[in-house]
Design an enzyme around this catalytic site. Structure first.
Site, short mmCIF file in Angstrom:
data_model
loop_
_atom_site.label_atom_id
_atom_site.label_comp_id
_atom_site.label_asym_id
_atom_site.label_seq_id
_atom_site.Cartn_x
_atom_site.Cartn_y
_atom_site.Cartn_z
CG HIS A 311 -2.03 -0.90 1.20
ND1 HIS A 311 -3.34 -0.42 1.20
CD2 HIS A 311 -1.75 -2.38 1.30
CE1 HIS A 311 -4.05 -1.66 1.21
NE2 HIS A 311 -3.01 -2.69 1.15
CD GLU A 384 -0.47 1.85 4.48
OE1 GLU A 384 -0.16 2.51 3.49
OE2 GLU A 384 -1.38 1.42 4.70
O1 0X9 Z 1 -6.40 1.22 5.67
C1 0X9 Z 1 -5.80 0.55 5.09
O2 0X9 Z 1 -6.59 -0.44 4.50
C2 0X9 Z 1 -4.31 0.44 4.95
N1 0X9 Z 1 -3.78 1.79 4.95
S1 0X9 Z 1 -4.07 2.85 3.54
O3 0X9 Z 1 -3.89 4.13 3.87
N2 0X9 Z 1 -3.25 2.15 2.15
O4 0X9 Z 1 -5.59 2.38 3.11
C3 0X9 Z 1 -4.03 -0.06 6.39
C4 0X9 Z 1 -4.21 -1.49 6.56
C5 0X9 Z 1 -3.55 -1.95 7.55
N3 0X9 Z 1 -4.28 -2.64 8.68
C6 0X9 Z 1 -4.43 -1.78 9.77
N4 0X9 Z 1 -3.99 -0.68 9.99
N5 0X9 Z 1 -5.09 -2.42 10.61
ZN ZN Z 2 -4.06 1.31 0.89
#
Ligand code: 0X9
Ligand code: ZN
Ligand code: CA
Ligand code: CA
Ligand code: CA
Length: 422
Positions: A311, A384
């Site tokens: 990501h 990320e």
């Molecule tokens: O929100 C998401 O799906 C991911 N971040 S993004 O900014 N690329 O959308 C992070 C997913 C990781 N999982 C958690 N933070 N629980």
């Molecule tokens: Zn993402």
């Protein structure tokens, strides 16, 4: 200097025009497609705010209002929110300050549906499929081009297998790399294509690469969400699109089937950027990857042992679970957690990212890592990528950074491939 001067100039003149209007949306944000026309579904204008002193609990609270945590720098979160969400966050006692408008964006592009000329280093959907075909043609022995299925709008979702005797299912640990679940995270498709090139072009000349290709079966899915990608670059400006392109667009990374919708880490509202869909695996894109992963169960044993889902952005290495802030939970013993944390930290030591359990960022339910680990025992991480912080422009770094920011993860990818043999 890269070609940002012209963009910045264009941005300034647009910004100047908008100064006369109610400041609901900055010019640069409009250029990145926030507000009306984004996957918020409603015509509410959004802006990016800085919120200091956040922790996992407050960031989860932020997500629950429907606002989006875009990135994290220390305890400071950059949050995309509309006016209604801003009011809710302020009344919850949070202090929001408007983040500076992004300094660069995309000008009009030559041909809608393509990246603008100065970002031509990024691959469109069709350029990605061409690159996959080319790899298969150039390296017939070690590259097998397959598909995991079709997107909501009928686009093929290519997958590549890299291994010696690629056409044969051998008894070697299998590892999966997925990219671009979220449409606007274009640098991730470049990451998957970089992995493809690295393990094919250097085969036979680089002993470590050769050894890895000979002893693993590496699967790469460069664009999990092709419809979203095509849509994001399909207009005059980048649209800032996140979800897939069903009629009620789904956040694919909230649609996975483990603890789906359990814990306030996704939204049941089709207008939300984190809409989880009507049921687990309702999206053709997630169910295609699920079916592929299930197809890797041979004689009752899951062949895949490792996975990274790429990501952007924030420069983080994240491990499960995301649905709970507890370290241990059903399916995650203390020892397993320690292994995740230890591998996550050693990968992060090579690329300078910050390692943490994914729920330390904020709680999500229905994300890919939780399902991969809980249902299949696959060592599954989220990276990320670049940049470390910023507003919506963080999704659109200039193509000049692609080489640096993808090769930055070479060592981490090697570590995962190594660990996947244990
Ligand atoms: O929100 C998401 O799906 C991911 N971040 S993004 O900014 N690329 O959308 C992070 C997913 C990781 N999982 C958690 N933070 N629980
Ligand atoms: Zn993402
Ligand atoms: Ca450029
Ligand atoms: Ca093989
Ligand atoms: Ca195999």
């Amino acid at each position: 200097m890269r070609a940002s001067r012209r963009r910045a100039t264009a941005a300034l003149s647009v910004a100047a025009c908008l100064l006369a209007l109610p400041a609901t949306q900055s010019a640069a944000e409009q250029r990145h497609g926030s507000g009306s026309g984004t996957d918020r579904g409603t015509a509410t204008a959004t802006s990016v705010y800085r919120i200091t002193d956040t922790d996992s609990r407050t960031r989860t609270e932020i997500q629950r209002t429907g606002a989006l945590v875009l990135s994290l720098k220390g305890d400071t979160a950059f949050v995309e929110a509309d006016e209604h969400q801003v009011r809710r966050l302020r009344s919850a006692g949070m202090r929001l300050s408007r983040a500076a408008a992004p300094s660069s964006g995309s000008p009009h592009r030559a041909a809608p549906g393509d990246f603008p000329p100065e970002d031509s280093g990024y691959h469109t959907y069709s350029e990605m499929t061409e690159e996959v075909e080319a790899a298969a043609t150039e390296h017939p022995g070690i590259v097998d081009r397959t598909s995991v299925g079709r997107s909501a709008r009928g686009r093929d979702i290519p997958a590549v297998k890299i291994s010696d005797n690629a056409g044969t299912d051998e008894d070697e640990p299998e590892v999966l790399f997925t990219c671009n679940q979220h449409a606007r995270e274009h640098l991730t498709a470049e990451m998957c294509l970089h992995i493809l090139r690295r393990y094919t072009d250097n085969y036979g000349s680089d002993p470590a690469i050769t050894d890895t290709v000979d002893s693993r079966e590496i699967w790469v899915v460069p664009m999990v969400n092709p419809d979203g990608v095509v849509y994001d670059v399909g207009g005059t400006y980048y649209r800032g699109w996140r979800r897939n392109r069903e009629s009620a667009p789904v956040d694919l990374n909230r649609n996975w089937g483990h603890k789906w919708g359990c814990c306030g880490g996704s939204s049941g509202s089709p207008n939300s950027p984190t809409y989880r869909g009507p049921a687990p695996f309702s999206a053709p894109e997630t169910s295609a990857i699920r079916d592929f992963v299930e197809s890797r169960v041979v004689d009752g044993t899951q062949q895949l042992t490792g996975h990274i889902d790429f990501h952007t952005f924030s420069e983080l290495v994240l491990w499960p679970y995301g649905y709970t802030t507890d370290d241990t939970a059903p399916g995650m013993t203390e020892e397993e957690y320690r292994r995740f944390a230890s591998i996550g930290r050693s990968m992060a030591a090579t690329n300078g990212y910050t390692p943490m359990q994914s729920s330390d960022l904020y709680v999500t339910d229905g994300s890919v890592n939780d399902w991969m680990w809980a249902e299949h025992g696959i060592l599954s991480f989220t990276f990320e990528m670049y940049p470390s912080s910023g507003g919506l422009d963080g999704f659109y770094p200039p193509d000049e950074v692609i080489q640096r920011e993808t090769s930055r993860n070479d060592e981490a990818v090697s570590i995962l491939l190594e660990e996947s043999g244990r």
